[in-house]
Structures are given as structure tokens and as C-alpha cells.
Design a protein around this motif. Structure first.
Motif, short mmCIF file in Angstrom:
data_model
loop_
_atom_site.label_atom_id
_atom_site.label_comp_id
_atom_site.label_asym_id
_atom_site.label_seq_id
_atom_site.Cartn_x
_atom_site.Cartn_y
_atom_site.Cartn_z
N TYR B 97 0.84 -1.20 0.00
CA TYR B 97 0.00 0.00 0.00
C TYR B 97 0.88 1.25 0.00
O TYR B 97 0.60 2.23 -0.69
CB TYR B 97 -0.93 -0.01 1.21
CG TYR B 97 -2.20 0.79 1.01
CD1 TYR B 97 -3.17 0.36 0.12
CD2 TYR B 97 -2.41 1.97 1.71
CE1 TYR B 97 -4.33 1.09 -0.07
CE2 TYR B 97 -3.57 2.71 1.53
CZ TYR B 97 -4.53 2.27 0.64
OH TYR B 97 -5.68 2.99 0.46
N ARG B 99 3.79 1.39 -1.30
CA ARG B 99 4.35 1.46 -2.65
C ARG B 99 3.35 2.06 -3.62
O ARG B 99 3.74 2.75 -4.56
CB ARG B 99 4.80 0.07 -3.12
CG ARG B 99 5.95 -0.49 -2.34
CD ARG B 99 7.24 0.24 -2.64
NE ARG B 99 7.64 0.07 -4.03
CZ ARG B 99 8.34 0.96 -4.73
NH1 ARG B 99 8.72 2.09 -4.17
NH2 ARG B 99 8.64 0.72 -5.98
N TYR B 100 2.05 1.77 -3.43
CA TYR B 100 1.03 2.38 -4.29
C TYR B 100 1.14 3.91 -4.23
O TYR B 100 0.82 4.61 -5.18
CB TYR B 100 -0.38 1.98 -3.88
CG TYR B 100 -0.75 0.52 -4.10
CD1 TYR B 100 -0.04 -0.27 -5.01
CD2 TYR B 100 -1.81 -0.06 -3.41
CE1 TYR B 100 -0.38 -1.60 -5.20
CE2 TYR B 100 -2.16 -1.38 -3.61
CZ TYR B 100 -1.44 -2.15 -4.51
OH TYR B 100 -1.79 -3.45 -4.69
N PHE B 101 1.56 4.42 -3.07
CA PHE B 101 1.71 5.87 -2.93
C PHE B 101 3.03 6.36 -3.51
O PHE B 101 3.33 7.55 -3.45
CB PHE B 101 1.64 6.27 -1.45
CG PHE B 101 0.23 6.36 -0.94
CD1 PHE B 101 -0.51 7.52 -1.09
CD2 PHE B 101 -0.36 5.27 -0.33
CE1 PHE B 101 -1.81 7.59 -0.64
CE2 PHE B 101 -1.67 5.33 0.12
CZ PHE B 101 -2.40 6.50 -0.03
#
Lengths: 266, 303, 254
Positions: B97, B99-101
Motif C-alpha cells: 500500500y 508502494r502504491y503511494f
């Protein structure tokens, strides 16, 4: 100036998609066995074709009219069929599961990722897997002496093109599906494609009317393209197959991205 | 955050009908209302994952229509359903999550132990999320929403379906966030949750805002100070009677009881006693948000 | 026993929603396979007459009749059973009623029996229409085919119950089902394989079933006495029937 913006856009898109791929890699690492076992399956098939059917059938007519061994004839078709199956299952079952059950994409879209990032990432991951399997398949074919020409190297990008074509259409189809029962229809559509696309025997075995019909099968174009490459019968006609697959990828991609946008961001 | 005339329609259905509200930095702002009042649709528009049908919206001084990704980068979102990644472990859920940012790997890894500690999940770090209890999953989703150190956190029914211990634990974690200066937006249909957490709230009903203020203001305006709940003997229902008319400032007739609002409970009690109505029991309590809620949205619930 | 019938009833109620698609595939798939492989590929094989006077269509159809039962048996005993434990949790729901664990196992096994029987009869009829073999001979082979399906289904149900994660099932398909399907005599005679693989193939239940089916439908001589083939298939069925309730109990109660 404009180029700069374009490059910036592509790199941010790329980095967004790469994070979606990173997630799929993490999941694969947890189920490594499943991934690796995928490399074993083609070995069984090629072996059965080579020592089994190959000896029953003998030689068949190749794309240039000359005789080729049955195994060298059927092996590239299996590569094409597995490129199709891999892309279609990943894009229909995989996407449907993640979208409807896992609610995975809802979590992704609450972050700076966009639907385009998600779609590109999923397609990219599916293609990476397809690339790995295609390379493994080609290696086995080379080891078994089923590759006749250095053109065969191009069979790998051809398999990737097939992945884009079938993946895009599969994803577009997935956005129309409402329940698991609809997925049975996908199987129902794949089987005749698999069996009747000049996969297991040359077109001339069919009656003439069926030959025409076969040419409408998207798998037929993939099979014909990859077979000509591994057997080294190169001609301008191959570009027609490429164009057919490319058109599928573009049309499927446009429909899929529109539908995904509507469904993910209501 | 500023919303003016905010509207969301799905085809024929109007989920949010031209609502106005402001949220100030650092406050806890609540959307209170029954199911289907338009709370979740409002939250999704604020979270920049659902385009507006009409009106204007500014989130963190930006427009969700054009700066969606930038807004989401500074938000934390706790959706109504736990959207955990069931194929990953607790740690990997937090990691991916982050990394999604677009957070650097090292930074995400540093942040994970703090968040596990915050969510009291440190000893479950390597478990698959499928084996977690409902309360643990909820804490994981809340911790996940904090991975990017957001300036504002959106919580859609943060404690629905949790047991009392788990709810108090979540509330405690949310109080800790407000102490750190994070703006919280939450929807709920629990009055106690709204009273516990919110500095200010709006009551939504039928796609519109029907009241706005702090819990205290709302109670004073819509319920008064004290409440007398009158119950009747088995078989007696108050509906259609007039015996209690004129007592207190207002009366709410529910299926099983009548609620009388006023400023002095003793006065209300004696008025009921002298009215001659046969009563099984009377209960005096302080007015609460529940009374506000019932007054503003209640009639529909009884019907 | 009535409990098992109730479990079966539950399966059939669920099946009512999906039977249309499944019946279509039950009849369409044999048509597709037999015309593509039996007739199409068969025309190439028969050119060289490597099977003697036997047509490839008859050879392939008799093998696939048994192989299809194996696939249905394994397929229905793998993911649907995992779903009962893990995804839809129907087994947990059922156990909250007077249904016993044995009922779950044998109710589901009866459902598989019905599915395999239906698929076998459909296949036999289609194959007879294609002229692969006489319809009466094909129907006498149906009990053997059903035995084959259950000889796979019950052990696989036991295995599925013993695994937490579905990746084990994918391994069963890839390392078990696929090589058995390809290398047990469905597509080509075993004598084309290297000796050690031939020896291994005789351990595969599917091979025994195919030997029996070919003996019944094509008047071929079976490799072993009938009793030996039937006994071997029954052995797998009994071992599975003993193990499956145990594994179910371990998964659901312990």
C-alpha cells in the motif's frame, strides 16, 4: 516543452503501473510453486506430441507446402494456444475475481494510482508472465529439435502480441460479466478456437467452407504466424496475421479502458 | 475543505442533493445518518474516486476533478468494507500500500513497525490476513490508511460490526490521531461514536443535510436538556392517545414508548403522573445525539 | 444415509442455477473433441494405418471416454470442495445442522457419481453417433467409467481436505492430471513410450480404466484379467472413501 510533458506523463504512468506489477510479484513470491509448475506443463505436452502423436501421424504438409514432422508442426500451435489461454484466463477470471470479490482495485484507487495505472499494470504483469512461459516453451522446443530457423526468435514477440490481443479482448469481455456462470461461456468459446484453428492438423484437412471460417478465428492467425516463424517460412503474408492481432489489441484495449473507467469510478 | 451545492446522481437516483459544508484543519467532522442517506457517496467524492454530478468541491485546497492523484496522495482512506489484499501477509499489505503511494521501499519498511505497533498487530506481522479477526482487519485497514502520513483521513463507518472492546480500541487510536493534528472525516450511524469522536457533525437524511453543529449544539437545539422515556403496560400502545399532550416542549411517539423532551425532568415526571395515563415505567436521562437523530430522521424509521 | 441425501439435494439445488451451461458442455465438448481430434487428426493418423485396422476415432474415443471421467472426478473433488471449506464455507454451515461429516463426503461423492454418469452416457451416445463404436457396447462401458471417476474423486477429496491453500490443487492438476491424461494411453498406444514410463503408466488408475473400456467397446484384449483392472480401481476408491471422512473431520472439527 511538449515532449518534456509527454515524457513526464509516460514515466509517472509507468511508475504507477510498475507498483501494480510489484503487488503481483509479491503474490507470486508467496505462491512460487504455482508459477514454476507452469513451466513443467508444456514439457509434458511437447513430449506427448513428439513420442506419441508424432509417431502415429508421421509428416504433414507445412506452411510452404513441403513436409514437416508432426511435432514441429504442432509445437508452435501449442505455444500460440498457451499464449491465448494464459492471456484470456488472466484477463477474465483474474480481473473478474480481483474486481468483484477481492475489491482489490478499490484499495488501489484510493491511492494516487489511476484506473489507467491499474489496467497497464495488470496487462504488463500478464505479459511478463507470458514472456517467461514463452521463453521456457521455446527453450524446450529448441532442445527437442523442433525449431528449424533463426526466425524462431521472433516467435516470442509474436506470442507477446497475441497476449496483448487476447488479453485486451478478454478484459473487455470481463467488464460485461456479472457472475461466475458467465465465465463458463469463456470456456465454451475457447475450446472450439483451440481445436479448430489449424492447431493440430493443416487447413487442408477441413472442407473448403470450414477453411474460410477458420480464417476468422483469431487463434488461427496467431498459430499461422508463430508456426511460420519457427519453421522459417517467411513471407509478406505474415504481416496480415500481425495486423489482425494488432487490430484486436487496439479495439479490445479501447473498449476495456472505457468500461473499466465507468465501472471503477462510478 | 469546502463543498458548495455538492451533488451526486446515479441515473435517476439522487444520492447527494446539493449539500454545503466546510471542514476545518485538525477537526473531527462527522456525517451522521441512516443507511442510504448519501454519506458514502459524499465520502467517495471527497476521496476523489467519484466524479461530482454538480456543485463545487475543494479538498486540501485542490479540485478533485483535476488533481485527483495529488489529493489522494495526501489522504488516508478507510472504506466501509475491509479491502485488504487477502493473498498477502499483514506486513506485505502495509508494504504494497505504501508502494502504491510511490513511497521509497526503505521509507515504507521504516514505517511498518510503527503502524503495526499503532494497530496492536505487531505479533501478527507475518500472518496471512485471512486468519485475522474482524477487529484486527479493521485496525489493519486503519493502519494502512496512515502509511503515507496523510493530512486528512476519511473513515466510512469505522467500527460497524466490531465488538465493544474492538470499538473502544479503534476510538482510542483515532483520538491519538487527532492529537497529532490529523483532520478526520467519518461517517457513522452510531450516536455514541459521533458523540465520542466528533467536534462537529452534519446529520444527513434523504441526500440532504438536515442539521449541522457540534454534538452539544445539536442536542441543545433539537432535543433540549433532559428526556423522560415513558413505557406502557403490555398491550397498551400510546398511538392515537392525547393524554400526554402539552407535557414538555416536544414529544416523540415510538413503537414501544413515548419520549418527552424538556428542561426539567422532575416537572415532566410529575406532569405525566398527574395526567392519568397508565404508565409501566418512566426513565429520566440526559438528552443525547440519539434524540437529535430520531427527531430529524426518526419518523421515517417507525413507518 | 438420509443426511447424505440432503447434502446431495443441496448440491442439486445449487446445480439448478448452472445446469444449462453444464449440460451444453456435456454434449458439445464430446462433439468438438471427436470431430477435431477423432475425425480431423484421425484422417492423418489413418493415412499411415499405424493402428492396424483400428480407426483413430475409435481408439481416441474409447480412451477419452475414461479420461473425461477422470477429469470430471478430479475437477469436482478439488476446487468445489476447497470452496466448501474455505470460500463459501458451505461445509461449516451444513455442520451446524444435524448433517454429519460422513454425509458431507458421501453426499458430494454421490453428486460426482451423477455428474460422471451423465457425462459418460452423453459421451457414449455422441461417440456412437460419430460411428466410433456400437452404442450398446459403449453403454456397457459406462459403469467402468463411473468407477474410474470415483476412484479419482474420493482420494482427491481427501487430499483437498488436507490442504490449506489451493496452490496444492493446481499442483495436482499440473503434475498429476496433465501427465496422466497425456501419457496413459488416451492419445496413443503405450508401447510408443520408453519402458520405464510404460511401467509407471500401469500404476495409473486411468490406464486400467482405458484397458477395460477398450476391451468392452473395441473387443480388444486387455493387458490384465478384468478382475485385476476392476480390483485396482476399486482399491483407489476404497482408500479414498476411508481417508476422505477422516481428512474432512480433521479440517472441520479439530
Amino acid at each position: 516543452m511538449l515532449t518534456g510533458q509527454l515524457i513526464a506523463a509516460v514515466t509517472t504512468r509507468g511508475s504507477g503501473a510498475s507498483r501494480v506489477i510489484e503487488r503481483d510479484l509479491l503474490v507470486t513470491r508467496n505462491n512460487l510453486m504455482v508459477f514454476v509448475s507452469g513451466f513443467v506443463e508444456p514439457v509434458f505436452y511437447l513430449f506427448a506430441i513428439d513420442v506419441g502423436l508424432g509417431r502415429l501421424v508421421g509428416d504433414v504438409t507445412g506452411p510452404d507446402g513441403g513436409p514437416v514432422s508432426y511435432a514441429a508442426f504442432a509445437a508452435p500451435a501449442l505455444l500460440a494456444a498457451s499464449a491465448m489461454n494464459g492471456a484470456v484466463y488472466e484477463s477474465t477470471f483474474g480481473i473478474f475475481f480481483k474486481m468483484r470479490w477481492g475489491k482489490l482495485y478499490d484499495a488501489m484507487l484510493a491511492t494516487p494510482l489511476t484506473p489507467t495505472d491499474v489496467a497497464l499494470g495488470e496487462i504488463g504483469w500478464s505479459q511478463l508472465r507470458g514472456l517467461a512461459y514463452a521463453c521456457a516453451f521455446m527453450t524446450v522446443m529448441v532442445v527437442m529439435g523442433l525449431v528449424a530457423s533463426p526466425w524462431a526468435v521472433l516467435a516470442i514477440p509474436a506470442a507477446i502480441l497475441m497476449g496483448f490481443a487476447f488479453g485486451a479482448v478478454g478484459m473487455a469481455v470481463a467488464t460485461f460479466m456479472r457472475s461466475w456462470v458467465d465465465l463458463d461461456m469463456v470456456n465454451l468459446a475457447l475450446l472450439p478456437l483451440f481445436l479448430f484453428s489449424a492447431t493440430f492438423y493443416p487447413l487442408d484437412v477441413y472442407p473448403r467452407s470450414l477453411q474460410m471460417l477458420t480464417q476468422l478465428s483469431p487463434l488461427y492467425h496467431g498459430v499461422a504466424l508463430i508456426r511460420s516463424l519457427t519453421l522459417g517460412t517467411i513471407g509478406p503474408g505474415l504481416l496480415l496475421h500481425v495486423a489482425f492481432l494488432a487490430a484486436m489489441a487496439v479495439v479490445g484495449g479501447i473498449v476495456a479502458s472505457r468500461r473499466l473507467h465507468e465501472q471503477l469510478l462510478p | 475543505m469546502v463543498a458548495r451545492g455538492l451533488t451526486k446522481r446515479f441515473g435517476e437516483l439522487t444520492a447527494v442533493d446539493a449539500i454545503d459544508f466546510d471542514v476545518h484543519t485538525g477537526e473531527v467532522f462527522g456525517f451522521l445518518g441512516p443507511n442510504g442517506a448519501g454519506k458514502t457517496s459524499t465520502m467517495r467524492m471527497i476521496g476523489a474516486v467519484s466524479p461530482l454530478t454538480g456543485g463545487t468541491l475543494q479538498v486540501l485546497d485542490r479540485d478533485p476533478a483535476t488533481d485527483g492523484a495529488e489529493i489522494r496522495a495526501r489522504l488516508g482512506v478507510v472504506p466501509q468494507e475491509n479491502t485488504v489484499d487477502e493473498e498477502l501477509s499483514v506486513t506485505d499489505n502495509l508494504y504494497i500500500y505504501g508502494r502504491y503511494f510511490g513511497m521509497p521501499r526503505a521509507q515504507v519498511r521504516r514505517r511498518i513497525p510503527e503502524l503495526l505497533e499503532f494497530a496492536q498487530l505487531t505479533d501478527r506481522a507475518d500472518d496471512k490476513v485471512t486468519v485475522l479477526s474482524g477487529g484486527m482487519k479493521r485496525r489493519l485497514v486503519i493502519a494502512r490508511a496512515l502509511i503515507n502520513t496523510p493530512s486528512m483521513v476519511l473513515l466510512d463507518e469505522p467500527t460497524t460490526g466490531l465488538d465493544p472492546q474492538a470499538r473502544h480500541l479503534v476510538w482510542d487510536r483515532l483520538h491519538e490521531l487527532t492529537r497529532q493534528g490529523v483532520t478526520l472525516l467519518l461517517t457513522t450511524h452510531y450516536m455514541d461514536e459521533a458523540e465520542q469522536l466528533c467536534d462537529r457533525l452534519v446529520v444527513m437524511s434523504d441526500a440532504t443535510i438536515v442539521a449541522e453543529g457540534s454534538p452539544r449544539e445539536l442536542i441543545a437545539t433539537y432535543a433540549g436538556r433532559e428526556v423522560l422515556e415513558v413505557r406502557f403496560p403490555p398491550g397498551h400502545r400510546y398511538a392515537g392517545w392525547t393524554g400526554l399532550d402539552g407535557i414538555g416542549s416536544r414529544r416523540e411517539v415510538l413503537a414501544d414508548r413515548v419520549i418527552i423532551y424538556g428542561d426539567d425532568a422532575e416537572q415532566l415526571t410529575s406532569a405525566v403522573t398527574h395526567s392519568g395515563v397508565e404508565v409501566a415505567s418512566m426513565l429520566v436521562r440526559r438528552a443525547s445525539l440519539e434524540d437529535v437523530f430520531l427527531r430529524l430522521t426518526g419518523r421515517r424509521l417507525i413507518e | 444415509m438420509t443426511g447424505a441425501l440432503r447434502v446431495l439435494e443441496g448440491q442439486l439445488v445449487a446445480y439448478r442455477r448452472t445446469w444449462r451451461g453444464s449440460v451444453i458442455t456435456t454434449f458439445i465438448n464430446p462433439v468438438l473433441f471427436l470431430s477435431a481430434m477423432g475425425l480431423g487428426l484421425g484422417s492423418l493418423v489413418d493415412r499411415g494405418a499405424r493402428l492396424g485396422s483400428l480407426s483413430y476415432l475409435a481408439f481416441y474415443a474409447s480412451g477419452l471416454l475414461a479420461a473425461q471421467a477422470m477429469q470430471t472426478g478430479v475437477g469436482d473433488a478439488a476446487f468445489p470442495v476447497m470452496a466448501g471449506f474455505k470460500w463459501s464455507k458451505t461445509y461449516h454451515t451444513a455442520l451446524a445442522t444435524p448433517i454429519a461429516i460422513r454425509d458431507l463426503v458421501f453426499g458430494h461423492a454421490t453428486f460426482i457419481l451423477l455428474r460422471v454418469t451423465l457425462a459418460a452416457v452423453a459421451f457414449a451416445l455422441v461417440a456412437a453417433i460419430f460411428g466410433a463404436f456400437a452404442v450398446t457396447a459403449a453403454l456397457t462401458a459406462v459403469p467402468v467409467v463411473v468407477l474410474c471417476g470415483l476412484a479419482y474423486a474420493l482420494p482427491v477429496m481427501a487430499f483437498t481436505a488436507s490442504r490449506e491453500h489451493e496452490s496444492a490443487l493446481i499442483a495436482v492438476f499440473r503434475f498429476g492430471l496433465v501427465p496422466m491424461f497425456l501419457l496413459s494411453g488416451t492419445f496413443f498406444p503405450l508401447d510408443q513410450l520408453p519402458g520405464w514410463l510404460q511401467a509407471m503408466a500401469t500404476l495409473v488408475p486411468l490406464w486400467h480404466a482405458i484397458e477395460l473400456v477398450r476391451a468392452l467397446t473395441l473387443d480388444a484384449a486387455s493387458a490384465l484379467p478384468w478382475a485385476a483392472h476392476v480390483g485396482y480401481l476399486t482399491l483407489w476408491l476404497v482408500v479414498g472413501a476411508l481417508l476422505a471422512p477422516r481428512m474432512f473431520r480433521r479440517r472441520l472439527v479439530a
